[in-house]
Structures are given as C-alpha cells and as structure tokens.
Motif scaffolding. Sequence first.
Motif, PDB file in Angstrom:
ATOM      1  N   TYR A  81       5.126   3.927   2.404  1.00 40.52           N
ATOM      2  CA  TYR A  81       4.785   2.658   1.769  1.00 40.52           C
ATOM      3  C   TYR A  81       4.681   1.592   2.857  1.00 40.52           C
ATOM      4  CZ  TYR A  81       6.432   4.786  -2.599  1.00 40.52           C
ATOM      5  OH  TYR A  81       6.612   5.610  -3.680  1.00 40.52           O
ATOM      6  N   SER A 114       4.940   8.749 -11.515  1.00 44.60           N
ATOM      7  CA  SER A 114       3.538   9.087 -11.362  1.00 44.60           C
ATOM      8  C   SER A 114       3.425  10.609 -11.392  1.00 44.60           C
ATOM      9  CB  SER A 114       2.991   8.505 -10.054  1.00 44.60           C
ATOM     10  OG  SER A 114       1.577   8.602 -10.026  1.00 44.60           O
ATOM     11  N   GLY A 135      -0.591  -0.785  -3.671  1.00 41.92           N
ATOM     12  CA  GLY A 135       0.577  -0.758  -4.536  1.00 41.92           C
ATOM     13  C   GLY A 135       0.893   0.611  -5.100  1.00 41.92           C
ATOM     14  N   VAL A 136       1.617   0.591  -6.222  1.00 41.86           N
ATOM     15  CA  VAL A 136       1.973   1.813  -6.944  1.00 41.86           C
ATOM     16  C   VAL A 136       1.821   1.549  -8.430  1.00 41.86           C
ATOM     17  CG1 VAL A 136       3.518   2.796  -5.189  1.00 41.86           C
ATOM     18  CG2 VAL A 136       4.439   1.185  -6.864  1.00 41.86           C
ATOM     19  N   VAL A 137       1.287   2.494  -9.153  1.00 37.16           N
ATOM     20  CA  VAL A 137       1.054   2.413 -10.604  1.00 37.16           C
ATOM     21  C   VAL A 137       0.522   1.040 -11.034  1.00 37.16           C
ATOM     22  CG1 VAL A 137       2.615   4.311 -11.242  1.00 37.16           C
ATOM     23  CG2 VAL A 137       3.534   1.986 -11.132  1.00 37.16           C
ATOM     24  N   TRP A 189      -0.243   9.029   0.739  1.00 36.17           N
ATOM     25  CA  TRP A 189       0.328  10.346   0.423  1.00 36.17           C
ATOM     26  C   TRP A 189      -0.450  11.446   1.119  1.00 36.17           C
ATOM     27  CZ3 TRP A 189       4.770  10.845  -1.997  1.00 36.17           C
ATOM     28  CH2 TRP A 189       5.184   9.876  -2.925  1.00 36.17           C
ATOM     29  N   TYR A 228       9.447   3.881 -10.567  1.00 29.97           N
ATOM     30  CA  TYR A 228       8.216   4.211 -11.273  1.00 29.97           C
ATOM     31  C   TYR A 228       8.047   5.718 -11.335  1.00 29.97           C
ATOM     32  CZ  TYR A 228       5.706   5.269  -6.890  1.00 29.97           C
ATOM     33  OH  TYR A 228       5.299   5.821  -5.701  1.00 29.97           O
ATOM     34  N   THR A 232       0.916  14.396 -10.097  1.00 28.82           N
ATOM     35  CA  THR A 232      -0.144  15.005  -9.307  1.00 28.82           C
ATOM     36  C   THR A 232      -0.441  16.408  -9.821  1.00 28.82           C
ATOM     37  OG1 THR A 232      -0.916  15.407  -7.055  1.00 28.82           O
ATOM     38  CG2 THR A 232       1.344  16.044  -7.533  1.00 28.82           C
ATOM     39  N   ARG A 283      -4.702   7.218  -0.400  1.00 30.20           N
ATOM     40  CA  ARG A 283      -4.245   5.884  -0.013  1.00 30.20           C
ATOM     41  C   ARG A 283      -4.677   4.896  -1.098  1.00 30.20           C
ATOM     42  NH1 ARG A 283      -3.709   7.789   5.026  1.00 30.20           N
ATOM     43  NH2 ARG A 283      -4.884   7.814   6.718  1.00 30.20           N
ATOM     44  N   GLN A 303       0.833  -1.204   0.000  1.00 27.98           N
ATOM     45  CA  GLN A 303       0.000   0.000   0.000  1.00 27.98           C
ATOM     46  C   GLN A 303       0.864   1.249   0.000  1.00 27.98           C
ATOM     47  OE1 GLN A 303      -3.320   0.160   2.724  1.00 27.98           O
ATOM     48  NE2 GLN A 303      -3.166  -2.037   3.093  1.00 27.98           N
ATOM     49  N   ARG A 304       0.244   2.346  -0.414  1.00 29.63           N
ATOM     50  CA  ARG A 304       0.888   3.648  -0.383  1.00 29.63           C
ATOM     51  C   ARG A 304      -0.051   4.634   0.308  1.00 29.63           C
ATOM     52  NH1 ARG A 304      -1.900   3.194  -4.843  1.00 29.63           N
ATOM     53  NH2 ARG A 304      -2.981   4.951  -5.761  1.00 29.63           N
ATOM     54  N   GLN A 319       2.265  -4.260  -7.310  1.00 26.79           N
ATOM     55  CA  GLN A 319       2.719  -4.504  -5.944  1.00 26.79           C
ATOM     56  C   GLN A 319       4.093  -5.164  -6.070  1.00 26.79           C
ATOM     57  OE1 GLN A 319      -0.306  -6.639  -3.741  1.00 26.79           O
ATOM     58  NE2 GLN A 319      -1.516  -4.792  -3.477  1.00 26.79           N
TER      59      GLN A 319
END
Length: 135
Positions: A106, A91, A73-75, A57, A89, A93, A70, A54-55, A78
């Motif tokens: 993380y 990403s 994983g990311v993009v 921010w 990776y 915002t 929340r 999990q992530r 996992q």
Amino acid sequence: MNWDNAYKKTTKGVEINVVPTFLANRSEPENSLYIWSYHIRIINHSDQTMTLRQRSWQITDANGHTETVRGEGVVGEQPRLEPGRSFEYTSGTPLSTPSGIMVGSYDLELETGGWIIAEIPAFSLDSPHEGAPLN
C-alpha cells in the motif's frame, strides 16, 4: 474475525493483517474456477496521520502465472488513518488453479508530507481441492 492465525507484517509502524478464506460456494472446480475472499486490517501504530492512496498486488497461481494489479485506494475508498486507528475491508480474487499466493503493498501519503510503502505479507491461497498446501 479471528486474527490469531492471520498473516502479519509491520512496515514503519503500519501493521497489516490478512485472513484468506476459500469460497467453496462460489467456486467451480470442474471449470477451473477457485474463488477466495481475504479480510485485511491495517493498523497505524505510528505517530503520523496517513491516507492510503494506492494498492499493488502480485497474484501467482499454482502454475507460476503472475498477475499484477494496481489501483487507487481499496474497495473504492482511500481511508485516512490517524495514529492508533485501524481500517478493515474484505475483497476477493479468482484463480484458475486450486492454490496460489498473493503479496503486495500500500502507498500511504503522510499528512506532513512524504510517503510510506507498507508491505502486505505474502499469504497462501489453498483450497481443499489441493492435496497439500503448496505455499
């Protein structure tokens, strides 16, 4: 990727590097839309295999408005990190102000059981539309 000027933090053997980039070609300052990408490298310096589950921010704009994000994983992945291995990776915002700051963590599940919560260093999102960096 040039990691020399990356924001860096290590938690329990997990090193996280972040390089943010303002995307002028996707931003629309006249409409209060400012877009950043951020490239992240996660390095497992520990002696344990782990999986990023999990992530989390916290994204704060120049007006102090904070959004918490929340997710798994990311993009869409996992990633499994064996000792000495890394995962990268990219990403992004959006913000409605020309600057802001991001920080997060993380949740990494250890193959032997248990968890590590690796802290993502706070990093500044400063566009050329801001007179001087705020963060």
